[in-house]
Design a protein around this motif. Structure first.
Motif, PDB file in Angstrom:
ATOM      1  N   LEU A 351       0.810  -1.189   0.077  1.00 41.80           N
ATOM      2  CA  LEU A 351      -0.238  -0.043  -0.134  1.00 41.80           C
ATOM      3  C   LEU A 351       0.897   1.172  -0.075  1.00 41.80           C
ATOM      4  O   LEU A 351       0.445   2.439  -0.686  1.00 41.80           O
ATOM      5  N   GLU A 352       1.952   1.424   0.775  1.00 42.31           N
ATOM      6  CA  GLU A 352       2.726   2.485   0.993  1.00 42.31           C
ATOM      7  C   GLU A 352       3.764   2.395   0.079  1.00 42.31           C
ATOM      8  O   GLU A 352       4.712   1.448  -0.037  1.00 42.31           O
ATOM      9  N   LYS A 353       4.653   3.597  -0.156  1.00 39.34           N
ATOM     10  CA  LYS A 353       5.871   3.727  -0.867  1.00 39.34           C
ATOM     11  C   LYS A 353       6.835   3.673   0.122  1.00 39.34           C
ATOM     12  O   LYS A 353       6.781   3.983   1.369  1.00 39.34           O
ATOM     13  N   MET A 354       7.886   2.934  -0.139  1.00 43.08           N
ATOM     14  CA  MET A 354       8.964   2.463   0.722  1.00 43.08           C
ATOM     15  C   MET A 354      10.330   3.037  -0.104  1.00 43.08           C
ATOM     16  O   MET A 354      10.720   2.503  -1.008  1.00 43.08           O
ATOM     17  N   GLU A 355      10.848   4.385   0.451  1.00 49.85           N
ATOM     18  CA  GLU A 355      12.095   4.968   0.018  1.00 49.85           C
ATOM     19  C   GLU A 355      11.741   5.209  -1.723  1.00 49.85           C
ATOM     20  O   GLU A 355      11.000   5.807  -1.976  1.00 49.85           O
ATOM     21  N   GLU A 356      12.608   4.367  -2.375  1.00 50.70           N
ATOM     22  CA  GLU A 356      12.294   4.461  -3.890  1.00 50.70           C
ATOM     23  C   GLU A 356      11.488   3.408  -4.425  1.00 50.70           C
ATOM     24  O   GLU A 356      11.349   3.418  -5.624  1.00 50.70           O
ATOM     25  N   GLU A 357      11.015   2.493  -3.617  1.00 49.26           N
ATOM     26  CA  GLU A 357      10.472   1.221  -4.073  1.00 49.26           C
ATOM     27  C   GLU A 357       8.732   1.885  -4.233  1.00 49.26           C
ATOM     28  O   GLU A 357       8.328   2.353  -3.333  1.00 49.26           O
ATOM     29  N   ARG A 369      -1.211  -4.783  -6.166  1.00 47.67           N
ATOM     30  CA  ARG A 369      -1.126  -3.682  -5.254  1.00 47.67           C
ATOM     31  C   ARG A 369      -2.411  -2.938  -4.554  1.00 47.67           C
ATOM     32  O   ARG A 369      -3.573  -3.502  -4.995  1.00 47.67           O
ATOM     33  N   GLN A 370      -2.283  -2.582  -3.443  1.00 53.16           N
ATOM     34  CA  GLN A 370      -3.368  -1.865  -2.812  1.00 53.16           C
ATOM     35  C   GLN A 370      -3.377  -0.266  -3.027  1.00 53.16           C
ATOM     36  O   GLN A 370      -2.487   0.214  -3.133  1.00 53.16           O
ATOM     37  N   TYR A 371      -4.563   0.309  -3.655  1.00 59.83           N
ATOM     38  CA  TYR A 371      -4.751   1.661  -3.759  1.00 59.83           C
ATOM     39  C   TYR A 371      -5.442   2.216  -2.491  1.00 59.83           C
ATOM     40  O   TYR A 371      -6.775   1.636  -2.129  1.00 59.83           O
ATOM     41  N   PRO A 372      -5.311   3.332  -2.073  1.00 62.13           N
ATOM     42  CA  PRO A 372      -5.999   4.146  -1.088  1.00 62.13           C
ATOM     43  C   PRO A 372      -7.169   4.781  -1.814  1.00 62.13           C
ATOM     44  O   PRO A 372      -7.122   5.270  -2.913  1.00 62.13           O
ATOM     45  N   VAL A 373      -8.613   4.473  -1.132  1.00 67.00           N
ATOM     46  CA  VAL A 373      -9.807   4.968  -1.791  1.00 67.00           C
ATOM     47  C   VAL A 373     -10.656   5.464  -0.645  1.00 67.00           C
ATOM     48  O   VAL A 373     -10.401   5.313   0.667  1.00 67.00           O
ATOM     49  N   GLY A 388      -9.852   1.621   3.834  1.00 62.47           N
ATOM     50  CA  GLY A 388      -9.486   2.643   3.648  1.00 62.47           C
ATOM     51  C   GLY A 388      -8.404   2.392   2.340  1.00 62.47           C
ATOM     52  O   GLY A 388      -7.950   3.237   1.692  1.00 62.47           O
ATOM     53  N   TYR A 389      -8.666   1.215   1.715  1.00 62.36           N
ATOM     54  CA  TYR A 389      -7.681   0.879   0.708  1.00 62.36           C
ATOM     55  C   TYR A 389      -8.683  -0.421  -0.186  1.00 62.36           C
ATOM     56  O   TYR A 389      -9.731  -1.038   0.520  1.00 62.36           O
ATOM     57  N   LYS A 390      -8.330  -0.703  -1.462  1.00 63.20           N
ATOM     58  CA  LYS A 390      -8.896  -1.609  -2.134  1.00 63.20           C
ATOM     59  C   LYS A 390      -7.622  -2.234  -2.901  1.00 63.20           C
ATOM     60  O   LYS A 390      -6.698  -1.505  -3.412  1.00 63.20           O
ATOM     61  N   THR A 391      -7.481  -3.752  -2.735  1.00 68.79           N
ATOM     62  CA  THR A 391      -6.560  -4.529  -3.650  1.00 68.79           C
ATOM     63  C   THR A 391      -6.980  -4.853  -4.843  1.00 68.79           C
ATOM     64  O   THR A 391      -8.297  -5.265  -5.508  1.00 68.79           O
ATOM     65  N   TYR A 392      -6.101  -4.392  -5.972  1.00 69.66           N
ATOM     66  CA  TYR A 392      -6.180  -4.614  -7.363  1.00 69.66           C
ATOM     67  C   TYR A 392      -5.229  -5.717  -7.990  1.00 69.66           C
ATOM     68  O   TYR A 392      -3.770  -5.327  -7.489  1.00 69.66           O
TER      69      TYR A 392
END
Length: 632
Positions: A351-357, A369-373, A388-392
């Motif tokens: 769900l969240e960004k890790m440094e450059e990943e 990936r999971q997206y905030p919605v 608070g998110y949905k898996t796609y």
């Protein structure tokens, strides 16, 4: 003086063998091996395995598998032998014994597309050697291959060695199917890529997690022989035979090279040996999870390892647990002579960004990936509270790009010299195979985008064929209306419209993951036949016929089992007036289809030709057998 009477052996005719009886005999033994292995009765397992290896029925099925059913049945080893006549097959059965010896394999290198270096080959059809048309003599490799650097060059065994490997696999696979971990999916009967993807989806559906996405460097190339043989832990005769295969060496450009490590990739038994070598990874991380603070059961459920052949992911809500699990896996792999590939190993978050990943990860051609919605689109937990998110899960960008490039290349090939009918016939199998593979995830937008790009490419194709002419006038001759509204690429042949299959024609469907640790050797034929009918990797026509025939072959009345090669046959051959309709279709085993074709006295080649997705490696590609194959 009395004359001693010698008992004459009954004459066997290959085409008149009661295969139904033979399959029942072998399956009963396999089921007993599976059950004995489940309860830990090693003595019974060994006794039944020896019985199976000496069984005439098992030898017959092993020879039929490599000479009639396997996709690479006409591929020669170092002895140069290809197809066998029915009489030669019977002679092979009579001489088929485990003799602790093995002839060397023939090495085949596969060039990387667009590069001068040669890449390592993947398993063709789950361990079957490639057919003659698939051999990479020149040009690009076939589409059925995955771009995977972890696998070694293919070693093609002789027909005799392939038959011996098929025989050993009949005895060894049921024992290990009772032991394999539930989240191991690659090259196992009854399991596919989509089962692995669904396993990941279940693990992250209720909670976002950190992900270790890893790849094993030169997996099938570096496995320690001694450690693998110790892990197989079988009786001496079988151990010596497996060791002979691994130590047989390879011929490459006329020169013999020793094989001191790795499994004999390209052989029938290769995927099974690789799975045995990697068995225990899930158990290792589960045992580690039980040592973490908190409830043991909850900790064990929190961590998930999903493995497909040499690719695997580890999921857990805490980053420090992922790092420790990675160290444990590296230690496990070092013990059998393997290591992780640094450039292919990454840690990210769903769900969240890790440094450059970036969030999410790619696995088996899918992007997960999971997206905030917002509150109206969010997924909910088991208690109904918003997450608070949905898996796609979507096709990965690399997979989409490679697929479109292949379609574009096919169109460019036929820019000026071939007809529209030929173009449609070439594109339809590619689109069908790719769309079938991705039709069980969130692919609707991707399908729509691909259809738009494909339409633009086809319009450019029509313009190139009629330079200096009215574009609007000539473009309209290649496109038409279907079902009252859709503007589609179509050709008229024999007063009939031949339409291009579009990605959007494939509706997104729900996929049901395989149950836990169940196996095709548990005897539940109906469950496995039903699953095959719903498989993402089967063409729609095959799925409908499986349902119509209740999972049975109409020729031999046996249930279709995972690994069986199925072909669509015309009940009344087209040469005799038969029509292309479901009323005239039936689904047969490949060997049954060969018998039926010979009985009809026809050469009907209008069978299913499905192009596989580039990321699909779990199942055999459905392709027709040809009369030129020399089969009965």
């Amino acid at each position: 003086m009395e004359m001693t009477k010698t008992r004459e052996k009954p004459m066997v005719v290959w085409t008149q063998v009661n295969w139904r009886k033979l399959e029942r005999t072998v399956y009963k033994l396999q089921k007993r091996i599976y059950q004995a292995s489940q309860r830990g009765d090693v003595k019974t397992v060994r006794k039944l395995q020896k019985t199976l290896l000496n069984s005439w029925s098992a030898k017959m099925l092993a020879v039929r598998k490599v000479t009639q059913d396997n996709q690479g049945k006409n591929t020669a080893g170092v002895d140069g032998k290809k197809a066998l006549t029915p009489q030669s097959r019977l002679e092979l059965v009579e001489t088929l014994e485990l003799n602790h010896k093995s002839t060397p394999t023939r090495r085949v290198w596969i060039p990387k597309p667009g590069k001068t270096e040669k890449r390592h080959g993947s398993c063709y059809n789950g361990g079957n050697p490639p057919s003659g048309s698939q051999l990479p003599a020149e040009g690009n490799p076939p589409a059925a291959l995955i771009h995977r650097n972890a696998l070694p060059p293919l070693g093609i065994p002789t027909i005799t060695e392939r038959a011996k490997q098929a025989l050993v696999k009949l005895a060894l696979e049921p024992e290990w199917e009772a032991k394999f971990e539930p989240n191991s999916y690659g090259f196992r009967p009854g399991r596919s890529c989509m089962d692995a993807i669904e396993g990941i989806k279940v693990a992250i559906k209720q909670k976002s997690k950190y992900v270790l996405d890893a790849d094993i460097a030169k997996c099938f190339d570096k496995i320690d022989h001694t450690k693998l043989l110790d892990k197989i832990n079988t009786f001496p005769k079988l151990r010596r035979q497996i060791k002979a295969w691994m130590k047989s060496g390879v011929y490459d450009s006329g020169t013999w090279f020793p094989t001191d490590e790795g499994t004999p990739q390209g052989g029938v038994i290769s995927p099974l040996l690789a799975n045995i070598a990697l068995h225990g990874m899930e158990k290792t991380v589960k045992e580690f999870a039980r040592t973490l603070p908190g409830k043991k059961d909850n900790n064990e459920k929190e961590i998930t390892l999903v493995r497909y052949a040499d690719d695997f992911v580890i999921l857990h809500p805490k980053l420090d647990v992922i790092m420790k699990a990675k160290a444990l896996i590296e230690e496990f792999l070092n013990d059998i002579g393997l290591e992780l590939r640094p450039e292919k190993t990454r840690i990210s978050h769903t769900l969240e960004k890790m440094e450059e990943e970036t969030p999410g990860f790619d696995f088996l051609g899918f992007n997960i990936r999971q997206y905030p919605v917002g509150k109206y689109a969010t997924g909910k937990n088991t208690h109904g509270k918003p997450l608070g998110y949905k898996t796609y899960i979507k096709p990965s960008k690399e997979a989409v790009k490679a697929h479109y490039q292949r379609l574009a290349n096919e169109i460019d090939k036929l820019k000026s010299c071939q007809s529209q009918i030929e173009l449609i016939k070439r594109l339809n199998p590619i689109i069908t195979g790719w769309s079938n593979y991705y039709s069980k995830v969130n692919s609707a937008e991707t399908f729509k985008e691909l259809d738009h790009l494909l339409t633009l490419k086809l319009i450019a194709w029509t313009k190139a064929r009629h330079l200096h002419k009215s574009t609007k006038r000539w473009t309209g001759k290649y496109f038409g209306i279907q079902n009252g509204s859709s503007w589609v690429f179509r050709a008229v042949t024999d007063n009939k419209n031949l339409y291009l299959v579009y990605h959007g024609d494939f509706h997104i469907q729900k996929f049901t993951k395989v149950k836990g640790e169940v196996s095709p050797y548990n005897g539940d034929f109906f469950y496995w036949a039903t699953r095959m009918g719903k498989s993402v990797e089967l063409p729609t026509r095959v799925s409908k016929l499986l349902k119509k025939q209740n999972g049975k072959c109409t020729e031999c009345s046996m249930y279709f089992r995972d690994g069986d090669v199925m072909e669509v046959d015309h009940v009344i051959p087209r040469s005799q007036g038969g029509k292309d309709s479901y009323n005239n279709y039936q689904l047969l085993h490949r060997h049954c289809h060969d018998i039926k074709t010979k009985r009809d006295g026809t050469h009907d080649k209008s069978q299913i030709v499905e192009e596989p997705c580039d990321a699909k490696v779990s199942r055999t590609v459905l392709k027709p057998s040809h009369i030129s194959d020399g089969v009965a």
